[in-house]
Design an enzyme around this catalytic site. Structure first.
Site, PDB file in Angstrom:
ATOM      1  N   GLU A   1       0.848  -1.192   0.000  1.00 40.60           N
ATOM      2  CA  GLU A   1       0.000   0.000   0.000  1.00 40.60           C
ATOM      3  C   GLU A   1       0.882   1.241   0.000  1.00 40.60           C
ATOM      4  O   GLU A   1       1.858   1.337   0.754  1.00 40.60           O
ATOM      5  CB  GLU A   1      -0.913   0.040   1.225  1.00 40.60           C
ATOM      6  CG  GLU A   1      -1.805   1.287   1.234  1.00 40.60           C
ATOM      7  CD  GLU A   1      -2.729   1.356   2.419  1.00 40.60           C
ATOM      8  OE1 GLU A   1      -3.798   0.721   2.351  1.00 40.60           O
ATOM      9  OE2 GLU A   1      -2.387   2.036   3.411  1.00 40.60           O
TER      10      GLU A   1
ATOM     11  N   THR B   1      -3.966   4.682  -1.797  1.00 43.01           N
ATOM     12  CA  THR B   1      -5.029   5.231  -0.974  1.00 43.01           C
ATOM     13  C   THR B   1      -5.048   6.750  -1.077  1.00 43.01           C
ATOM     14  O   THR B   1      -4.245   7.356  -1.786  1.00 43.01           O
ATOM     15  CB  THR B   1      -4.849   4.793   0.489  1.00 43.01           C
ATOM     16  OG1 THR B   1      -5.965   5.255   1.259  1.00 43.01           O
ATOM     17  CG2 THR B   1      -3.562   5.356   1.089  1.00 43.01           C
ATOM     18  N   TYR B   2      -5.982   7.371  -0.357  1.00 42.56           N
ATOM     19  CA  TYR B   2      -6.019   8.828  -0.270  1.00 42.56           C
ATOM     20  C   TYR B   2      -6.638   9.211   1.053  1.00 42.56           C
ATOM     21  O   TYR B   2      -7.009   8.339   1.853  1.00 42.56           O
ATOM     22  CB  TYR B   2      -6.785   9.446  -1.448  1.00 42.56           C
ATOM     23  CG  TYR B   2      -8.146   8.871  -1.719  1.00 42.56           C
ATOM     24  CD1 TYR B   2      -9.257   9.261  -0.976  1.00 42.56           C
ATOM     25  CD2 TYR B   2      -8.325   7.944  -2.737  1.00 42.56           C
ATOM     26  CE1 TYR B   2     -10.506   8.739  -1.233  1.00 42.56           C
ATOM     27  CE2 TYR B   2      -9.585   7.418  -3.007  1.00 42.56           C
ATOM     28  CZ  TYR B   2     -10.668   7.819  -2.251  1.00 42.56           C
ATOM     29  OH  TYR B   2     -11.904   7.290  -2.515  1.00 42.56           O
TER      30      TYR B   2
ATOM     31  N   ALA C   1      -9.018  11.109   4.132  1.00 42.68           N
ATOM     32  CA  ALA C   1     -10.415  10.968   4.556  1.00 42.68           C
ATOM     33  C   ALA C   1     -11.314  11.880   3.735  1.00 42.68           C
ATOM     34  O   ALA C   1     -10.932  12.964   3.317  1.00 42.68           O
ATOM     35  CB  ALA C   1     -10.528  11.302   6.046  1.00 42.68           C
TER      36      ALA C   1
ATOM     37  N   ARG D   1     -16.122   1.851   2.349  1.00 42.14           N
ATOM     38  CA  ARG D   1     -17.125   2.829   2.749  1.00 42.14           C
ATOM     39  C   ARG D   1     -16.492   4.191   2.955  1.00 42.14           C
ATOM     40  O   ARG D   1     -16.963   5.206   2.436  1.00 42.14           O
ATOM     41  CB  ARG D   1     -17.813   2.399   4.044  1.00 42.14           C
ATOM     42  CG  ARG D   1     -18.962   3.316   4.442  1.00 42.14           C
ATOM     43  CD  ARG D   1     -19.337   3.153   5.901  1.00 42.14           C
ATOM     44  NE  ARG D   1     -18.316   3.681   6.787  1.00 42.14           N
ATOM     45  CZ  ARG D   1     -18.390   3.633   8.116  1.00 42.14           C
ATOM     46  NH1 ARG D   1     -19.421   3.046   8.687  1.00 42.14           N
ATOM     47  NH2 ARG D   1     -17.424   4.124   8.855  1.00 42.14           N
TER      48      ARG D   1
ATOM     49  N   ASP E   1     -14.619   7.098   5.878  1.00 39.42           N
ATOM     50  CA  ASP E   1     -14.925   7.661   7.194  1.00 39.42           C
ATOM     51  C   ASP E   1     -16.259   8.406   7.175  1.00 39.42           C
ATOM     52  O   ASP E   1     -16.526   9.205   6.269  1.00 39.42           O
ATOM     53  CB  ASP E   1     -13.828   8.639   7.623  1.00 39.42           C
ATOM     54  CG  ASP E   1     -12.503   7.945   7.868  1.00 39.42           C
ATOM     55  OD1 ASP E   1     -12.531   6.784   8.300  1.00 39.42           O
ATOM     56  OD2 ASP E   1     -11.454   8.563   7.617  1.00 39.42           O
TER      57      ASP E   1
ATOM     58  N   ASP F   1     -19.310  -8.800  11.354  1.00 44.77           N
ATOM     59  CA  ASP F   1     -18.277  -8.452  10.369  1.00 44.77           C
ATOM     60  C   ASP F   1     -18.220  -9.484   9.248  1.00 44.77           C
ATOM     61  O   ASP F   1     -18.061  -9.141   8.067  1.00 44.77           O
ATOM     62  CB  ASP F   1     -16.902  -8.362  11.049  1.00 44.77           C
ATOM     63  CG  ASP F   1     -16.763  -7.124  11.918  1.00 44.77           C
ATOM     64  OD1 ASP F   1     -17.480  -6.140  11.666  1.00 44.77           O
ATOM     65  OD2 ASP F   1     -15.935  -7.146  12.842  1.00 44.77           O
TER      66      ASP F   1
ATOM     67  N   LYS G   1     -20.671  -8.480   0.809  1.00 47.18           N
ATOM     68  CA  LYS G   1     -19.802  -7.873  -0.204  1.00 47.18           C
ATOM     69  C   LYS G   1     -19.466  -8.883  -1.302  1.00 47.18           C
ATOM     70  O   LYS G   1     -19.425  -8.545  -2.487  1.00 47.18           O
ATOM     71  CB  LYS G   1     -18.518  -7.355   0.454  1.00 47.18           C
ATOM     72  CG  LYS G   1     -18.704  -6.190   1.411  1.00 47.18           C
ATOM     73  CD  LYS G   1     -17.383  -5.859   2.076  1.00 47.18           C
ATOM     74  CE  LYS G   1     -17.526  -4.773   3.129  1.00 47.18           C
ATOM     75  NZ  LYS G   1     -16.236  -4.503   3.829  1.00 47.18           N
TER      76      LYS G   1
ATOM     77  N   GLN H   1      -7.618  -5.600   7.670  1.00 42.31           N
ATOM     78  CA  GLN H   1      -7.054  -4.586   8.549  1.00 42.31           C
ATOM     79  C   GLN H   1      -5.844  -5.203   9.247  1.00 42.31           C
ATOM     80  O   GLN H   1      -5.697  -6.432   9.294  1.00 42.31           O
ATOM     81  CB  GLN H   1      -8.123  -4.179   9.567  1.00 42.31           C
ATOM     82  CG  GLN H   1      -7.674  -3.268  10.689  1.00 42.31           C
ATOM     83  CD  GLN H   1      -7.227  -1.911  10.188  1.00 42.31           C
ATOM     84  OE1 GLN H   1      -6.104  -1.793   9.727  1.00 42.31           O
ATOM     85  NE2 GLN H   1      -8.091  -0.923  10.259  1.00 42.31           N
TER      86      GLN H   1
END
Length: 349
Positions: A24, A55-56, A58, A114, A116, A174, A181, A192
């Site tokens: 990542e 990624t980017y 929030a 999803r 934040d 979970d 999904k 995670q």
């Protein structure tokens, strides 16, 4: 009685599958950070990963910078980008445009999250609320573009949680979300971070019993920074292992902390691989030293990617992963095709 199929007569066809490797990265925030990031990219590129996720920030902050980084990865490196995409606060029309932009850039893998929730917990009317909705939107956009994709398929990844998600009532819930999904069209999941060796195996057992069949790839973080561990625990509710934090706190030098953290990360990764993990996803924090140290000790059974185009920007490899295997493992690659927060690896729903 019909004769046995070729697959039935060759039950060990999947035994030769190599371990998947991915990293990542996040977009740089300054010219100096960009220089450091591209040093990391060139070092990681020599290990020939299967993909790198981008990624980017929030609420979609620096998304444009992320797309710019993805475009450079496609044009200037041999790396395959997996684009993070969050949905909360965005309408289907806005997200369809972003998905189209990513596909036009050349992206063929999306990690659907999803994101934040706003600080007040209020979601804009008409916006998507769950990763499941985003997956279904990606599949609709894909269907409309099937001719452009040569009837191909976008690889869609999702988040999974070895420890209970902070907003979830239970670990069982979970798994139910992960199963939903999968039913919406997810191809694989990345977990995670976790700190205890049995957490990944427990997740895998619960998920398989519930009917989840997609590959679940353990996400590991080089556990070399006490500050980062504590901050991550605050953000995610995942408590770091007390014995590890004690060792890092007692270390006198950065080199000693590096060795302690690398060894702990290797132990977690090996435990996950022994439990049946199809690969390893490393949260690099845009740093390559500890990630490469982990790989050197892991001894992953890897193969060079056939047909990788030569590029003048690619330096001769500084190091190679060993071909030695700890013991044979039957593994399945996470992608079926050919193909958070920027400072912390948060894979939110």
């Amino acid at each position: 009685m019909s004769p046995p199929s070729l697959i039935e007569t060759h039950p060990n066809l999947s035994d030769a599958a190599p371990v998947a490797l991915s990293y990542e990265l996040f977009p740089p925030r300054s010219p100096a950070a960009a220089e450091t990031l591209w040093t990391t990219i060139r070092e990681l590129e020599t290990t020939e990963p299967d993909y790198v996720s981008v990624t980017y920030g929030a609420s979609g902050s620096n998304r444009d910078t992320a797309v710019e980084l993805i475009n450079r990865l496609l044009l200037e490196t041999t790396l395959r980008p997996l684009a993070h995409l969050t949905c909360v606060g965005n309408t289907p029309q806005e997200l369809a445009g972003i998905i189209g932009q990513l596909l036009d850039t050349g992206v063929r893998g999306i990690l659907a999250l999803r994101g934040d929730l706003p600080a007040d917990g209020q979601v804009t009317d008409g916006s998507l609320r769950y990763a499941q909705d985003l997956i279904e939107l990606i599949r609709r956009v894909e269907q409309r573009r099937s001719a452009l994709l040569c009837a191909g398929k976008i690889a869609v990844g999702v988040a999974a949680y070895p420890a209970r998600h902070p907003e979830s009532p239970s670990e069982e819930h979970d798994v139910e979300v992960l199963l939903a999904k999968q039913r919406s069209g997810a191809d694989f999941a990345i977990t995670q971070v976790f700190f205890h060796a049995d957490q990944y195996a427990d997740l895998l057992t619960r998920a398989r019993r519930a009917g989840v069949t997609i590959p679940i790839i353990p996400g590991v973080m080089p556990l070399t920074s006490l500050r980062r561990l504590n901050r991550l625990g605050e953000l995610t509710g995942v408590e770091p292992a007390p014995e590890l934090t004690a060792k890092l706190a007692a270390a006198d030098t950065d080199l000693e902390r590096l060795h302690i953290g690398v060894d702990a990360t290797v132990d977690l990764s090996n435990a996950a691989l022994d439990a049946g993990a199809p690969g390893i996803h490393i949260y690099t924090f845009n740093e390559h030293q500890s990630a490469l140290e982990v790989l050197d000790k892991l001894a992953l059974p890897r193969r060079g990617r056939a047909g990788v185009r030569p590029a003048s920007t690619v330096r001769p490899p500084a190091r190679r992963l060993t071909q030695h295997t700890r013991r044979p493992r039957s593994l399945t690659p996470p992608w079926s095709g050919s193909s958070a927060l920027p400072s912390f690896p948060l894979c939110l729903r």
